[in-house]
Every structure is written in structure tokens, then in C-alpha cells.
Write a protein that holds these residues in place. Structure first.
Motif, PDB file in Angstrom:
ATOM      1  N   THR A 185     -22.864-103.592  90.273  1.00 15.07           N
ATOM      2  CA  THR A 185     -24.126-103.803  90.974  1.00 15.07           C
ATOM      3  C   THR A 185     -24.196-103.003  92.265  1.00 15.07           C
ATOM      4  O   THR A 185     -25.194-102.307  92.527  1.00 15.07           O
ATOM      5  CB  THR A 185     -24.319-105.299  91.291  1.00 15.07           C
ATOM      6  N   GLU A 186     -23.170-103.103  93.092  1.00 13.04           N
ATOM      7  CA  GLU A 186     -23.201-102.412  94.389  1.00 13.04           C
ATOM      8  C   GLU A 186     -23.081-100.905  94.217  1.00 13.04           C
ATOM      9  O   GLU A 186     -23.625-100.142  95.019  1.00 13.04           O
ATOM     10  CB  GLU A 186     -22.094-102.944  95.295  1.00 13.04           C
ATOM     11  N   ASP A 187     -22.401-100.467  93.166  1.00 11.53           N
ATOM     12  CA  ASP A 187     -22.262 -99.026  92.921  1.00 11.53           C
ATOM     13  C   ASP A 187     -23.607 -98.369  92.650  1.00 11.53           C
ATOM     14  O   ASP A 187     -23.837 -97.218  93.044  1.00 11.53           O
ATOM     15  CB  ASP A 187     -21.350 -98.779  91.716  1.00 11.53           C
ATOM     16  N   ARG A 202     -26.913-100.165  92.777  1.00 10.80           N
ATOM     17  CA  ARG A 202     -28.103-100.929  93.152  1.00 10.80           C
ATOM     18  C   ARG A 202     -29.200-100.040  93.738  1.00 10.80           C
ATOM     19  O   ARG A 202     -30.395-100.259  93.501  1.00 10.80           O
ATOM     20  CB  ARG A 202     -27.746-102.005  94.171  1.00 10.80           C
ATOM     21  N   ALA A 203     -28.828 -99.035  94.486  1.00  8.97           N
ATOM     22  CA  ALA A 203     -29.825 -98.160  95.113  1.00  8.97           C
ATOM     23  C   ALA A 203     -30.646 -97.399  94.086  1.00  8.97           C
ATOM     24  O   ALA A 203     -31.797 -97.031  94.346  1.00  8.97           O
ATOM     25  CB  ALA A 203     -29.143 -97.176  96.064  1.00  8.97           C
ATOM     26  N   SER A 204     -30.082 -97.184  92.916  1.00  9.30           N
ATOM     27  CA  SER A 204     -30.776 -96.422  91.873  1.00  9.30           C
ATOM     28  C   SER A 204     -31.362 -97.307  90.788  1.00  9.30           C
ATOM     29  O   SER A 204     -32.442 -97.017  90.263  1.00  9.30           O
ATOM     30  CB  SER A 204     -29.805 -95.430  91.228  1.00  9.30           C
ATOM     31  N   TYR A 205     -30.659 -98.396  90.445  1.00  7.01           N
ATOM     32  CA  TYR A 205     -31.067 -99.217  89.316  1.00  7.01           C
ATOM     33  C   TYR A 205     -31.013-100.691  89.715  1.00  7.01           C
ATOM     34  O   TYR A 205     -29.940-101.239  89.960  1.00  7.01           O
ATOM     35  CB  TYR A 205     -30.145 -98.997  88.114  1.00  7.01           C
ATOM     36  N   LYS A 206     -32.169-101.326  89.749  1.00  7.21           N
ATOM     37  CA  LYS A 206     -32.231-102.732  90.106  1.00  7.21           C
ATOM     38  C   LYS A 206     -31.539-103.603  89.066  1.00  7.21           C
ATOM     39  O   LYS A 206     -30.908-104.610  89.403  1.00  7.21           O
ATOM     40  CB  LYS A 206     -33.696-103.158  90.262  1.00  7.21           C
TER      41      LYS A 206
END
Length: 291
Positions: free
Chosen positions: A31-33, A35-39
Motif C-alpha cells: 500500500t505505502e509503496d 499509494r501515490a499512484s494507485y488508490k
């Protein structure tokens, strides 16, 4: 169950919805890897990023075991969730209404809220005791398309999962021509446990599909016997609506649902339903009454 390759999972833990890759070793939380690109996994599919997530999980120490998370339905917010009815031999005869088999598939829509995840209980509402099961192979669209030629259909599938297309039987007969009411009670069905990346026709063309209730085999067939195969379904559905990444298509159940017994056998609290398909896994759910 035989070992499965790494696959994508949506899950809830420590107060948050998360996603990652699950293997026999456990769950790698990505998720943290990303999250900025894929919710969520829908956005992963839209971006064609399934291989990226699988690669990112390689060699990582798992963050969680299956027992430490709550499984969510893999695609929480599909634009479309379409179900195919009466798609195995002898299913039409089960209805005992004298009708001939249709030349085209029966279709209906379900809402995501009508499904829960693997390991969660299906919910029997107080309005009806007629909660039934239907085990089905389910495809998730990865590439958009309209009027997709049959020979190109598999190019548009991103992943596979399973569905227990739970139904409130008496509510599908509240009107003459539709089944919407009986198919959309909150948490009466399940999807999951995960998404198996789709890479090869052998993953779909002729795999075993089985549904068990409390260990008893109730439904058993092979996808090679489907009246409308997966290629046809993608082509047919895309004729009237544009398929987009994240769309979910539930592709039909074999004979043997509880409604077809004499007398019918409805699901009740404490029952355990398992839907299993070769190369995809086992979707397992219990049953409880609505609080």
C-alpha cells in the motif's frame, strides 16, 4: 489445494484498507509503496500495473499472515458488476417452467455492496429464510473495449477470482421479468479471495469448479461445458456496453443450488460454503442472521 502463484489481495488491518501480494509465505503489503499512484486494486488494473506489483513483492518478507487480516472483495468499486445466468447444461431444466434454452445468455446486474470478502459471513435477512448459494468463476477486465471480437476477448481479461453469487430466492420472483431484488441484498454473496493474474487460456478453458456446503459437494462441473464460454461472454457483453478496467463479470453456476432440491435446502447460520476452482483457489464463507 495445490500451491498457487503469487496473486493480488485487498484486505483490511489495523484500521485501514490495504492491498498487496499474497503467496504461500504470507502477505506483502504494498500500500505505502504504491499509494501515490494507485488508490486500490482497481487503479492497479487500470494502469496495467499487476506485473509491477508482483515484481515489487519478490524477495520481500511478508508483513502479515492470512489470519491477521480481513479479506475484502478484490475490486471494491467496479464500474460494472455483471452476472451471467443459466450457463451450464441442465440449468434451464432445473427451473421446470417448460421454457426452451435461450439462444443468448441471461444477464443481470449486482451492486458491490451485495458482496463480502473471503472468510466473512454471508448475511441472511429477516425478510426471508431462502438464502441460497451459487459458485462461479469470475473474470476481471483489464483492457477497455467495445464490440470486442471473440478471438481477442482474452486480451481484455486481467485477472480471475471466484464468486458465491448468493441469492434470496423468493425475492427473485417479486416481479415477472427481473431478479434484481433477490440478487442485491447486502452481504448475501462473496467475491474473492484474491485476484489471480490471467496469462494463459488454460487458466479458463476447461477447469474444474466445485461448491461444497459443510463439506458436502453440491455443485460440480467444468468450465469447458459452459454453454456460453468466456470469450463469447466478453464479446457479447461488449456489444452493448463498453467494458473498462476493473469491470467484474460473474460467469455462471452449475446445477445443484439449494433451491433445486426437493424440498429446497436453504443456507442457515453456522453453515460453511466453499467455492473452489482449479488454479484460482477456495472462497470460503460462513452464514449469520442479520443483526
Amino acid at each position: 489445494m495445490t500451491s498457487l502463484p503469487p496473486r493480488l489481495i485487498a484486505f483490511h488491518t489495523k484500521g485501514a484498507d490495504r492491498y498487496g501480494v499474497i503467496s504461500d509465505a504470507g502477505i506483502v503489503d504494498l500500500t505505502e509503496d504504491f499509494r501515490a499512484s494507485y488508490k486500490g486494486l482497481k487503479e492497479v488494473i487500470e494502469a496495467g500495473a499487476i506485473p509491477k506489483l508482483l515484481e515489487a513483492a519478490e524477495g520481500r518478507t511478508p508483513d502479515f499472515t492470512e489470519e491477521e487480516v480481513t479479506f475484502l472483495i478484490p475490486v471494491a468499486n467496479p464500474e460494472k458488476l455483471i452476472c451471467v445466468g443459466v450457463n451450464f447444461p441442465d440449468r434451464n431444466a432445473e427451473y421446470k417452467d417448460g421454457s426452451k434454452e435461450a439462444g443468448r445468455p441471461s444477464l443481470f446486474i449486482r451492486f458491490p455492496r451485495s458482496f463480502t470478502g473471503h472468510g466473512q459471513n454471508l448475511v441472511r435477512p429477516p425478510e426471508s429464510e431462502q438464502l441460497d448459494y451459487e459458485g462461479e468463476v469470475t473474470i476481471v477486465i483489464g483492457k477497455p473495449g467495445r464490440r470486442i471480437p471473440r478471438e481477442e476477448a482474452y486480451d481484455h481479461i486481467a485477472a480471475l477470482t471466484l464468486c458465491n453469487e448468493g441469492t434470496i430466492r423468493d425475492w427473485v420472483r417479486h416481479a415477472k421479468f427481473n431478479v434484481t431484488q433477490g440478487k442485491n441484498w447486502d452481504n448475501t454473496g462473496a467475491i474473492g479471495p484474491w485476484l489471480v493474474p490471467f496469462n494463459d487460456a488454460a487458466q479458463l478453458d476447461d477447469i474444474a469448479l466445485e461448491t461444497r456446503v459443510n463439506g458436502e459437494v453440491r455443485q460440480q462441473d467444468r468450465t469447458g461445458r459452459m454453454m456460453y464460454d468466456f470469450r463469447y461472454i466478453v464479446s457479447y457483453v461488449s456489444t452493448f456496453t463498453t467494458l473498462v478496467p476493473g469491470d467484474v463479470i460473474v460467469c455462471g453456476t452449475p446445477t445443484g443450488a439449494g433451491a433445486r432440491f426437493d424440498p429446497p435446502i436453504w443456507l442457515k447460520p453456522g453453515d460453511v460454503i466453499e467455492v473452489e476452482a482449479e488454479g484460482i483457489g477456495i472462497l470460503r464463507n460462513g452464514v449469520e442472521d442479520e443483526a
